[in-house]
Design a protein around this motif. Structure first.
Motif, short mmCIF file in Angstrom:
data_model
loop_
_atom_site.label_atom_id
_atom_site.label_comp_id
_atom_site.label_asym_id
_atom_site.label_seq_id
_atom_site.Cartn_x
_atom_site.Cartn_y
_atom_site.Cartn_z
N GLY B 8 3.13 2.08 3.67
CA GLY B 8 1.84 1.86 4.33
C GLY B 8 1.54 0.38 4.50
N PRO B 9 0.48 0.07 5.25
CA PRO B 9 0.11 -1.34 5.47
C PRO B 9 -0.35 -1.99 4.16
N ILE B 10 -0.07 -3.28 4.01
CA ILE B 10 -0.55 -4.02 2.83
C ILE B 10 -2.07 -4.10 2.90
N GLN B 11 -2.74 -3.63 1.86
CA GLN B 11 -4.20 -3.61 1.87
C GLN B 11 -4.81 -4.94 1.40
N TYR B 12 -4.04 -5.70 0.61
CA TYR B 12 -4.58 -6.92 0.00
C TYR B 12 -4.33 -8.12 0.90
N PRO B 247 1.75 -0.46 -0.65
CA PRO B 247 2.23 -1.65 -1.37
C PRO B 247 1.26 -2.11 -2.46
N GLN B 248 1.79 -2.29 -3.65
CA GLN B 248 1.05 -2.91 -4.75
C GLN B 248 1.82 -4.15 -5.15
N ASP B 249 1.19 -5.00 -5.95
CA ASP B 249 1.87 -6.20 -6.40
C ASP B 249 2.79 -5.84 -7.57
#
Lengths: 336, 307
Positions: B8-12, B247-249
């Motif tokens: 999915g798109p990067i939210q941050y 995406p998470q870090d």
């Protein structure tokens, strides 16, 4: 019948048949209400109408020249559409004046099955631009849009210039912070969904827990939404009105908004000038006394504005949440 | 049928270099089939990465990925409306629409994907969207598995893809107000891009010390990472076509590999669990939404039964 020609149509809440009669008697032009199930966004215990009650309510309103708007503004999850279909058909049978809808499937059904009835776009559809509004107008023939409480008056003016639909804005009551129809906070804490079940901070999952020092934690689904000292009065745990902590604000702060109510009474002339057709008062969960007082005050105010007089508004601060009021986004972009 | 894996798109708000490096690794190493590029959350962030989308898309395509351009979830300002219109009219990339304003600008019948912010909860809603050109729908993160099962049948009948978020924080709410700016005593207009400080969201803990939510600009997210790895076989059986990793870090390559092994039937759930444990996420896993329970919960018994 709603023609949209009345500027300053007063749209008032009713959670019970008695509230509906109270609102009509106090001068409401239109009353919005829902059935006792998940088909509307205020599916609270002890609230809303049976089909028989709604039939009586429509008669009462129509005999006095008022309109009834049926809220079908939640989102039917897969496998449950029948409930919304039945509610829509029942509404037509009972002769409601308009439907308030959010879901595209529901909008399509009503626009095809009951094309002669007015469709109003609920705030739960989160249409905050002329393009989004015009999508619903083009596809489903929506006649009126209830705008999210996030726009300034100049922005409302600009939207009006680009749409054919009437505009309804909230003027009093709960100050919704999140984009409505896009909030799963309650479901995250409780397992009940605002969009699918019509529930926000359900009372049966609320607990007030006192510690030995006399501090009170106000909890929802086991999460402490706020904690109050012995001298503070504990508020209801609504997630977007709670106090939280982090590295930036270690002592706790209102991360989203304070417990505060929207009150646009002073802005009524500006809103009319901006092209707003209808004024909406929030609060189907409120008491009859509340409904009577708020509706009467705004009836007088709208009549004053229409007659070119300065509106003399009764003091409504006592009726607001936490006895605090705001003009929110309507007054200034700085609110954002 | 084996479901596809999507990113999915990067939210941050990660800076452009970080994003480009991230996607270069995804292109080379992650076993995902589709990558969604673009900004969902805040239009103020768009100029920083929009200029790189073409180049990154090209890089991903060379790596064998299908690329979809995903649009804003909240549209209010002129620049946001223009962003929707531009996206609808461009012909280069497949698009994912996340706001009705985006639908308004689509040329009649133009194929498009419907994103998770579009509230596609039911069959009638999806049937309507498909009649207007939708080819693929991602359901809201809070939709329970019992409803997804019904929708998967509908989707198969209509010949479209049906996607479910299986990993990463759930977006729980969007607002006009920027809560990141608010925490620092600023407003959205003078935010000074403070959301860049928190590459995995800003904590919101309760006054009794519970980890609860994360703030990401105008977005409020779950503290927990949704993790439906144990539910993947059930999803495949019911006909979910695409599994979305947000995406998470953290090491997203390893996350993708774990899901890839599960969808291929390689290794068992215990091994997968051990590999997730080894990643030491900053937040606990949750699967409550899928099981029709409070979203933050982790339902162990049911997860085991499904596996």
């Amino acid at each position: 019948m709603i023609t949209g020609d009345v500027v300053g149509e007063l749209v008032c809440p009713a959670g019970t048949p008695a509230s509906l009669r109270t609102a009509v008697d106090a001068g409401a032009d239109s009353i919005y209400c829902g059935f006792q199930n998940a088909t509307n966004a205020r599916n609270f215990p002890g609230l809303n109408f049976t089909p028989k009650e709604l039939a009586g309510a429509v008669d009462y309103a129509h005999e006095r020249g008022a309109n009834v708007l049926l809220a079908l503004n939640s989102y039917p999850p897969a496998g449950k559409f029948e409930l919304w279909r039945e509610a829509a058909d029942l509404g037509a049978e009972l002769d409601v004046d308009a439907y308030i809808v959010a879901d595209m499937g529901v909008a399509r059904y009503i626009s095809e099955k009951h094309p002669d009835r007015r469709l109003h776009l609920s705030v739960q559809a989160a249409a905050a631009s002329p393009d989004a509004i015009n999508y619903y107008v083009r596809e489903f023939g929506v006649k009126r849009v209830v705008l999210p409480r996030i726009l300034t008056i100049p922005e409302i003016h600009e939207i009006k210039a680009e749409i054919s639909a009437e505009i309804e804005t909230f003027i009093f009551g709960n100050h919704g912070l999140m984009v409505e129809g896009r909030c799963s906070l309650t479901n995250y804490a409780t397992g009940l969904s605002t969009n699918m079940d019509g529930v926000c901070s359900p009372a049966h999952l609320v607990e007030y827990v006192k510690d030995s020092a006399g501090n009170m934690s106000s909890q929802l689904g086991g999460y402490t939404i706020d904690r109050f000292g012995p001298d503070e009065s504990a508020g209801y745990p609504t997630i977007c009105k709670g106090r939280y902590c982090n590295e930036v604000q270690p002592d706790g702060y209102y991360a989203f908004e304070e417990p505060i109510s929207l009150n646009l009474s002073k802005l009524l002339p500006d809103l009319m000038e901006a092209g707003v057709t209808a004024f909406k008062i929030e609060g189907r969960q409120r008491s009859r006394a509340y409904v009577r007082k708020v509706v009467s005050a705004f009836r007088a105010a709208v009549d004053d504005v229409r007659a070119g007089r300065d509106p003399k508004l009764a003091d409504l601060v006592a009726l607001t949440e936490g006895q605090k009021q705001t003009e929110g986004a309507f007054k200034t972009k700085k609110w954002r | 049928m084996k479901p596809r894996l999507t990113l999915g798109p990067i939210q941050y708000f990660w800076d452009a270099d970080t994003k480009r490096d991230f996607y270069a690794r995804i292109a080379d190493e992650a076993p995902v089939d589709t990558v969604y590029l673009g900004e969902n959350v805040c239009s103020k962030r768009q100029p920083f990465f929009d200029q790189h989308i073409e180049e990154v898309a090209e890089r991903l395509t060379r790596g064998g990925k299908r690329v979809v351009h995903s649009g804003l979830a909240e549209v209010m300002l002129k620049r946001e409306r223009k962003s929707c219109a531009d996206m609808a009219e461009q012909g280069m990339l497949e698009i994912e629409v996340n706001n009705a304003a985006g639908l308004f600008h689509l040329p009649e019948g133009k194929p498009h994907r419907v994103g998770p912010y579009m509230n596609a909860y039911g069959e009638e809603t999806i049937a309507w969207m498909v009649s207007k050109g939708a080819t693929h729908v991602t359901v809201p993160t809070e939709l329970p598995g019992s409803s997804v099962e019904v929708l998967a049948k509908t989707a198969a009948k209509l010949g479209i893809g049906l996607e479910v978020q299986v990993f990463g924080r759930a977006c729980l709410a969007t607002s006009a107000r920027c809560y990141h700016a608010r925490a620092y005593g600023r407003t959205k207009d003078n935010c000074q891009f403070v959301c860049e400080e928190h590459s995995d969201g800003m904590e919101l803990n309760t006054r009794d010390g519970q980890s609860f939510l994360r703030v990401n600009g105008i977005q409020t997210m779950s503290h927990s990472y949704v993790n439906l790895f144990a539910e993947v076989p059930a999803m495949a059986a019911m006909g979910v076509t695409d599994l979305r990793l947000m995406p998470q870090d953290t090491d997203m390559i390893e996350v993708a590999r774990i899901f890839d092994d599960i969808r291929d039937g390689r290794g068992d759930m215990e091994t997968a669990q051990a590999r997730f444990d080894a990643l030491s996420f900053v937040a606990p896993p949750s699967n409550g939404f899928w099981h029709g329970e409070a979203g933050h919960r982790r339902i162990t018994a049911k997860a085991a039964a499904l596996a």
